[in-house]
Structure formats: structure tokens, C-alpha cells
Design an enzyme around this catalytic site. Structure first.
Site, PDB file in Angstrom:
ATOM      1  N   CYS A   1      49.270  80.235  13.259  1.00  0.00           N
ATOM      2  CA  CYS A   1      49.885  79.041  12.681  1.00  0.00           C
ATOM      3  C   CYS A   1      50.970  78.487  13.602  1.00  0.00           C
ATOM      4  CB  CYS A   1      50.484  79.357  11.309  1.00  0.00           C
ATOM      5  SG  CYS A   1      51.216  77.907  10.506  1.00  0.00           S
TER       6      CYS A   1
ATOM      7  N   CYS B   1      49.396  83.305   8.710  1.00  0.00           N
ATOM      8  CA  CYS B   1      48.275  83.236   9.653  1.00  0.00           C
ATOM      9  C   CYS B   1      48.825  83.430  11.064  1.00  0.00           C
ATOM     10  CB  CYS B   1      47.561  81.902   9.535  1.00  0.00           C
ATOM     11  SG  CYS B   1      46.924  81.564   7.874  1.00  0.00           S
TER      12      CYS B   1
ATOM     13  N   CYS C   1      44.071  65.647  22.178  1.00  0.00           N
ATOM     14  CA  CYS C   1      45.408  65.760  21.599  1.00  0.00           C
ATOM     15  C   CYS C   1      46.454  66.041  22.677  1.00  0.00           C
ATOM     16  CB  CYS C   1      45.427  66.868  20.558  1.00  0.00           C
ATOM     17  SG  CYS C   1      47.028  67.035  19.717  1.00  0.00           S
TER      18      CYS C   1
ATOM     19  N   ASP D   1      52.511  66.006  13.574  1.00  0.00           N
ATOM     20  CA  ASP D   1      52.486  67.344  12.992  1.00  0.00           C
ATOM     21  C   ASP D   1      52.675  68.438  14.041  1.00  0.00           C
ATOM     22  OD1 ASP D   1      52.190  69.189  10.912  1.00  0.00           O
ATOM     23  OD2 ASP D   1      50.052  69.404  11.289  1.00  0.00           O
TER      24      ASP D   1
ATOM     25  N   GLY E   1      52.986  74.369   5.980  1.00  0.00           N
ATOM     26  CA  GLY E   1      53.181  75.272   4.879  1.00  0.00           C
ATOM     27  C   GLY E   1      52.067  75.234   3.847  1.00  0.00           C
TER      28      GLY E   1
ATOM     29  N   CYS F   1      55.281  79.172   3.171  1.00  0.00           N
ATOM     30  CA  CYS F   1      53.877  79.477   2.898  1.00  0.00           C
ATOM     31  C   CYS F   1      53.766  80.861   2.278  1.00  0.00           C
ATOM     32  CB  CYS F   1      53.067  79.417   4.205  1.00  0.00           C
ATOM     33  SG  CYS F   1      51.272  79.466   3.958  1.00  0.00           S
TER      34      CYS F   1
ATOM     35  N   CYS G   1      36.452  58.865  33.545  1.00  0.00           N
ATOM     36  CA  CYS G   1      35.440  59.709  32.905  1.00  0.00           C
ATOM     37  C   CYS G   1      34.536  58.879  31.996  1.00  0.00           C
ATOM     38  CB  CYS G   1      36.119  60.814  32.097  1.00  0.00           C
ATOM     39  SG  CYS G   1      34.967  61.906  31.229  1.00  0.00           S
TER      40      CYS G   1
ATOM     41  N   ARG H   1      43.998  85.392   8.945  1.00  0.00           N
ATOM     42  CA  ARG H   1      44.639  84.735   7.797  1.00  0.00           C
ATOM     43  C   ARG H   1      44.960  85.776   6.730  1.00  0.00           C
ATOM     44  NH1 ARG H   1      44.345  79.237   7.693  1.00  0.00           N
ATOM     45  NH2 ARG H   1      42.796  78.166   8.975  1.00  0.00           N
TER      46      ARG H   1
ATOM     47  N   CYS I   1      48.369  57.416  19.961  1.00  0.00           N
ATOM     48  CA  CYS I   1      48.877  58.284  18.901  1.00  0.00           C
ATOM     49  C   CYS I   1      49.904  57.498  18.081  1.00  0.00           C
ATOM     50  CB  CYS I   1      49.549  59.523  19.484  1.00  0.00           C
ATOM     51  SG  CYS I   1      48.411  60.790  20.088  1.00  0.00           S
TER      52      CYS I   1
END
Length: 433
Positions: free
Chosen positions: A26, A23, A346, A292, A85, A19, A336, A153, A276
Site C-alpha cells: 500500500c 497491505c 502515470c 492520489d 484507507g 485502514c 512512439c 493483503r 493529469c
């Protein structure tokens, strides 16, 4: 490839984690990228945009990927997402060749969609003209205002990058591309919901994504991370502005997804889905990973050099990865009322304990529960009015009328009409019409 095609998507990392920015939050920057042999880059400042082209995915692998991905797709539209990246470091010629290969391998009557996720630093007029001609969509990372963006950033020399990102938005628009704006929500952003939202709205692109920053170092959540309570308050404040003023003119990803699920549809966001595993990662060396957020050796499921991409997507390891999200839910999540909206969130953020001490609860759980309970009445009303044929303008007028009626006769010291039990002056007084 054997068996029936199972729909999945692939985020391609043509230059890996390389990159031209660094950041601070990141999660991907420290993923190893190799100069050759076993020696990794220590940071993105070790290379320039020009030299980075030496480390991009080979044309041979690019062709192999495109062919296998199209063969694995049920069609008739195949979606390509180029990520990093910073994927623009691969150079325009790389993407021109990708488009040629797509046309070569697409069956008659099929089409493809390309999306480039970028920080915007390299997107000059040449780039924008190409992206427009090739009908690319663009996701551009920009954290609303200059002070917020530049705090976290920075370019790989430690300098400001906001003006370049903002200029890239305007340049893309001048070429007919309305980029999706990707804004992180960190411990600073979360304190300025209206400032952030209005700044992003000012770009007039029509689409905003808010991405919560949750990082851990040495087992502890970092100081730049957002906590659940503040994230929930941030989302609710932005939602109030959006639904009363921008409905039908601007979409916020989470709001759109929530409305879809409440209307009986399926979530398009992976973290809101029950399973997922349908969003794979292809690294520049041909390695395929489950997700990712899990580009680490234990989640490497194979390589397109030795296996077909479709077989990897349908492999037992990948299916198990997807099922683990559902099967690992604590009892608190399974009971819930908001389970259908978040499905535990996630997996990367499911590291806290439930009220019963069970592991696997999402770190942002409090915020999601607050947000979903807060917005559900308004969303159900909007969905009902929209189903009845009301326009966005008519729906917003209806909401304003209802809000005015709700606040009629309410003083600062009266109980807040939202039902919180607090005095209006300590609750929603600033939101009254």
C-alpha cells in the site's frame, strides 16, 4: 468561485489513510494521520473500526465539500468517489448524512453518483442494504485467489482477509450490487495470468481492473513490484482469454479503454490521458492534493477551509501539475507510435531513462508497448465488426474461425504464425484452437 466550471473529479478520504488492513504494497498507508496535536498513528493496528469514527471528516467539512463540489460541477450528474484507507471506517451514518447533503445541494433536475472503494471487511448486510438503497457503486479490492490475496493483503492483526473479501462480493450481489473487482498485479500475480483471470471471472461481477504494483524504497524497485516485460505478458495472456471467450459479458478496464481510444475516443483513465490534474484528493482535514499518488506537502494545493474547491482545481499550481505530464515526456515517448494510448503512463512510474539516456521514461514502458502492439490487430477487427452491427457472440465466432485458419497445417516445429520468428512450440502453441 470565479470563472467557467472545469470538469474534474475528487477522491474523498473521509478517514485519511486509516485502514483495518495492512497491505504490504500500500502506497497510502504511511500517509500521516493524526491522533490529535502532532502525534501520528504509527500503524493501522493502533485503532479499531469503532474508534476510527472519532477521526473521520467532520460534518461541517463534509457539507462544505459537497456544496463546493456541486457548485464546481457542470452537471447534470455529479460523481462522488469515497476512498481511503478504508472509507467504510467512517460508518454508515456518515454516508447517510452525505446522501442527505447531496440532495440538499443538488440543483433541480440534477443527480449524483456515489462510488465506495472498499476492502470489504466491514460490508455486512446492513452496509449492503444501505449501499443498494442509496444506489452506490462499489469497487472491491480482491487479488483473485486466496493464496495471492492473503500473502500481501492481511488484516491489521496479520490474519487472512480473503474469505471476508470474497463473502463481501457475494453479499453485495445478493443485494443487487455488482462490484467492480480491483486486483493488483505484483511479482507473484504476474506469473499466474490465467489463474488470476479465471478466479476473478468466477465472481461474475462483469468488471475487472488490474493495477500494477510499482514501488520504490531507497531508490530501488521493491521485490514485490512487477516489471514491464512480465506485466505486458500478463496482459496479453489475459486479453487472449477475454476476447475469445468473454467479449460482451465481462469488461476489463484497460481493454475497454484501449478499444475506445483505438476507435477514436478519449481515454477515461487518467494515466492514459495526455494531461493529469483532473482527479484531486480531499483529505479528512479539508486539505486538497494534486493526485492520489502525491499526497505529500509539496503537492498540497490548498484547503476547502480557506479556498473554494473549484478555484483550487483551476489553480495555476494544479494546471501546471497536469501539464507537466505532457511537457515532461522524453523524445522516445513523443515519437512512439503508441503515444496516443499511454501518453507516457502515470507520472509516479516515470523514473527510468530512455534509449538516449533521457529521464522520465515509464518503468512499465516495455510492457505497454508489447501489449498495445499485440492487441491492436484484434481490437481494430473487433471495433470494425461491432461498427458493422455484429454481436459479441458473432465477433467471437469470427475470431475463432480466423484463428483456426491461421493455425491450419502448423506443426510444433514450424514458425509460429504470430510472426515472432520462433518455433510454434516455443511461442503460441498453447494458444492454438
Amino acid at each position: 468561485m470565479q470563472g467557467e466550471a472545469r470538469p474534474f473529479v475528487v477522491m474523498v478520504k473521509p478517514v485519511g489513510s486509516l485502514c483495518n488492513m495492512e497491505c504490504s504494497f500500500c502506497y497510502y498507508l504511511k500517509t500521516p494521520n493524526f491522533k490529535g496535536g502532532d502525534e501520528p498513528f504509527s500503524s493501522s493496528s493502533e485503532f479499531s473500526g469503532k474508534s476510527a469514527e472519532q477521526f473521520r471528516m467532520s460534518e461541517r467539512l463534509l457539507a462544505r465539500f459537497i456544496r463546493q463540489y456541486i457548485e464546481s460541477s457542470p452537471g447534470p450528474v455529479v460523481s462522488f468517489t469515497w476512498h481511503g484507507g478504508e472509507p467504510s471506517l467512517a460508518g454508515i451514518d456518515f454516508y447517510k448524512r452525505a446522501v442527505e447533503l447531496q440532495k440538499q445541494y443538488l440543483p433541480e433536475g440534477w443527480d449524483c453518483w456515489n462510488n465506495l472503494q472498499s476492502n470489504g471487511l466491514l460490508l455486512n448486510d446492513e452496509w449492503c442494504a444501505f449501499l443498494a438503497e442509496a444506489r452506490f457503486d462499489v469497487g472491491l479490492s480482491i487479488d483473485a485467489t486466496q493464496w495471492l490475496h492473503d500473502k500481501y493483503r492481511k488484516d491489521n492483526k496479520g490474519g487472512s482477509a480473503y474469505e471476508q473479501a470474497a463473502a463481501a462480493v457475494r453479499r453485495l450481489q445478493s443485494h443487487g450490487i455488482q462490484p467492480d473487482l480491483l486486483c493488483t498485479v505484483n511479482s507473484d500475480t504476474v506469473k499466474k495470468p490465467l489463474e488470476v483471470y479465471k478466479a476473478l471471472r468466477g465472481f461474475n461481477t462483469g468488471w475487472i481492473q488490474f493495477i500494477p504494483i510499482v514501488r520504490r524504497e531507497f531508490g530501488k524497485v521493491t521485490s514485490d513490484s512487477v516489471n514491464g516485460s512480465m506485466y505486458g505478458d500478463f496482459l496479453c495472456a489475459v486479453f487472449d482469454q477475454w476476447i475469445l471467450h468473454d467479449l460482451g459479458q465481462l469488461d476489463v478496464q484497460l481493454f475497454a479503454e484501449t478499444m475506445r481510444v483505438c476507435a477514436g475516443g478519449e481515454a477515461g483513465l487518467c494515466w492514459m490521458a495526455s494531461l493529469c490534474g483532473k482527479a484531486l484528493i480531499l483529505e479528512r482535514d479539508g486539505s486538497v492534493y494534486s493526485c492520489d499518488h502525491f499526497v505529500v506537502p509539496e503537492y498540497r494545493i490548498g484547503s476547502i477551509e480557506s479556498s473554494h474547491l473549484g478555484d483550487l482545481a483551476n489553480s495555476r499550481a494544479q494546471l501546471r501539475f497536469g501539464e507537466d505530464k505532457r511537457d515532461g515526456l522524453p523524445a522516445q515517448c513523443r515519437s512512439c507510435q503508441w503515444l496516443k494510448l499511454c501518453n507516457g503512463g502515470c507520472p509516479k512510474d516515470r523514473f527510468t531513462r530512455s534509449k538516449d539516456g533521457e529521464g522520465g521514461l515509464n518503468y512499465l514502458c516495455d510492457g505497454f508497448r508489447h501489449f498495445f502492439s499485440y492487441v491492436q490487430p484484434a481490437i481494430n477487427l473487433v471495433n470494425s465488426l461491432a461498427k458493422g452491427g455484429k454481436s459479441p457472440e458473432a465477433i467471437m465466432a469470427n475470431l475463432h474461425t480466423r484463428l483456426s485458419a491461421m493455425w491450419k497445417g502448423i506443426s510444433r516445429n514450424d514458425p509460429c504464425p504470430c510472426g515472432s520468428g520462433r518455433k510454434s512450440k516455443h511461442c503460441c502453441w498453447s494458444k492454438r484452437p
